[in-house]
Design an enzyme around this catalytic site. Structure first.
Site, PDB file in Angstrom:
ATOM      1  N   LYS B  64       0.848  -1.203   0.000  1.00  0.00           N
ATOM      2  CA  LYS B  64       0.000   0.000   0.000  1.00  0.00           C
ATOM      3  C   LYS B  64       0.891   1.264   0.000  1.00  0.00           C
ATOM      4  O   LYS B  64       0.712   2.171   0.807  1.00  0.00           O
ATOM      5  CB  LYS B  64      -0.933   0.018   1.213  1.00  0.00           C
ATOM      6  CG  LYS B  64      -1.894  -1.149   1.309  1.00  0.00           C
ATOM      7  CD  LYS B  64      -3.108  -0.999   0.429  1.00  0.00           C
ATOM      8  CE  LYS B  64      -4.213  -2.001   0.770  1.00  0.00           C
ATOM      9  NZ  LYS B  64      -3.801  -3.398   0.922  1.00  0.00           N
ATOM     10  N   GLY B 194      -8.151 -14.274   2.072  1.00  0.00           N
ATOM     11  CA  GLY B 194      -7.276 -14.554   3.198  1.00  0.00           C
ATOM     12  C   GLY B 194      -7.929 -15.441   4.239  1.00  0.00           C
ATOM     13  O   GLY B 194      -7.833 -16.666   4.171  1.00  0.00           O
TER      14      GLY B 194
END
Lengths: 218, 218
Positions: B64, B194
């Site tokens: 990010k 995830g």
């Protein structure tokens, strides 16, 4: 950090030896050292403790944290565990993400600074219009302070009015064009300076000159 | 990564042993593995090479990245040097910052994915309104692809129309509420999953079930 006026060194180098040497040269002028991912990724988080040991000033981890709340929490946990006195995080990812950071900071009794604005040209694309709301969000989330750009003293002044007595730390002085004196007079507490110091042939003298400039602005 | 349809595992754990064990259990179902700072900070960047060695699939570093152009460049340089096939970066910091990332990606002949939108509630605060412009920016800067949220299939559809044949990778399936089939049908190429996998008692079976769901959507 306590609310005061002074100099934070942006240690934007990527190797441990340079980092330590620059801090040793300038330490008498510093209120804090700021390290980012370029250095942390090349040396590991242990650089934080090492810098604190040689400088005896707080080390701020400038991680520009910008993820979902749970990831933010995990990142801050690791930075504080490694000895960071504070972490710089983004506000544009929203209130829940910022709140995850301030909550973690309170748990560790450490600092967290929210970016309300950046100093590079690209900040005009999306960030500028959101600055006021992000500053309000930093207050609501009980951040220690905010990051506001020395290259835009008017914005520093506007943000000061919004955030009351929260701490303002301001990058962009020197190589990016901002002036330390103008930034302090606009309402910043600490100026963050990198290249003008660490690229100088005499980093210690360069840092001393900035400290003098800050003093003259008070 | 080539343009195809499939599953990227979001390996959001913080210790090396868990990370390696989950990948071993699921590898036959995976097109790529995505790792973030919580794991990288605790293990070091070497985890990227290690995961690639045991999985033989690309490893995407979900950093990010959200800083000024020069810092972005330095962060991507380290991620690629460590073996990352791609890096996830923010577009919110503006065109010059994103361009620094795509330029570095081209130099290494690797991938870079720009976040056009996130999957958590806080994304409503500032990011949602900028999604369209950030998608256009990703095209202009020649990103490999974009990140768009499985929790908002309408937005995936809108972004697909803007970006043409760039790759879309979509987090938010499973624990966050998105559906793999809906996301693929909305125009995503890869879904990123995830918790539904790594928190399962049988990660391999959970991954297989998602791969089947993806196939049924084609």
């Amino acid at each position: 950090m306590k609310k005061d006026t002074g100099l934070i060194l942006a240690l934007d180098v990527t190797d441990r030896d340079s980092a330590l040497s620059i801090v040793e040269d300038t330490v008498s002028c510093l209120d804090a050292v700021k390290v980012g991912y370029p250095l942390i990724l090349s040396t590991g988080l242990s650089i934080i403790d090492q810098l604190r040991d040689i400088s005896h000033v707080p080390v701020i981890a400038d991680l520009k944290v910008a993820d979902i709340p749970n990831t933010n929490h995990l990142i801050l946990q690791q930075a504080y565990r490694a000895g960071a006195s504070g972490v710089i995080v983004h506000a544009f990812t929203g209130q829940d993400s910022l709140m995850a950071c301030t909550k973690e900071a309170r748990k560790w009794k450490r600092d967290v600074f929210a970016v309300t604005q950046m100093s590079h040209p690209g900040a005009e694309d999306f960030l500028v219009d959101a600055a006021e709301d992000m500053a309000k969000m930093a207050v609501n989330c009980q951040a220690t302070g905010v990051v506001a750009p020395a290259t835009r003293p008017k914005m520093v002044r506007m943000i000061r009015q919004i955030i009351g007595d929260l701490i303002i730390i301001s990058p962009g002085v020197g190589a990016q064009g901002g002036s330390a004196a103008d930034t302090i007079q606009a309402g910043a507490d600490y100026v963050i300076i990198g290249r003008s110091i660490y690229q100088s042939h005499e980093p210690g003298a360069a840092a001393k000159q900035i400290v003098d400039e800050i003093s003259s602005a008070l």
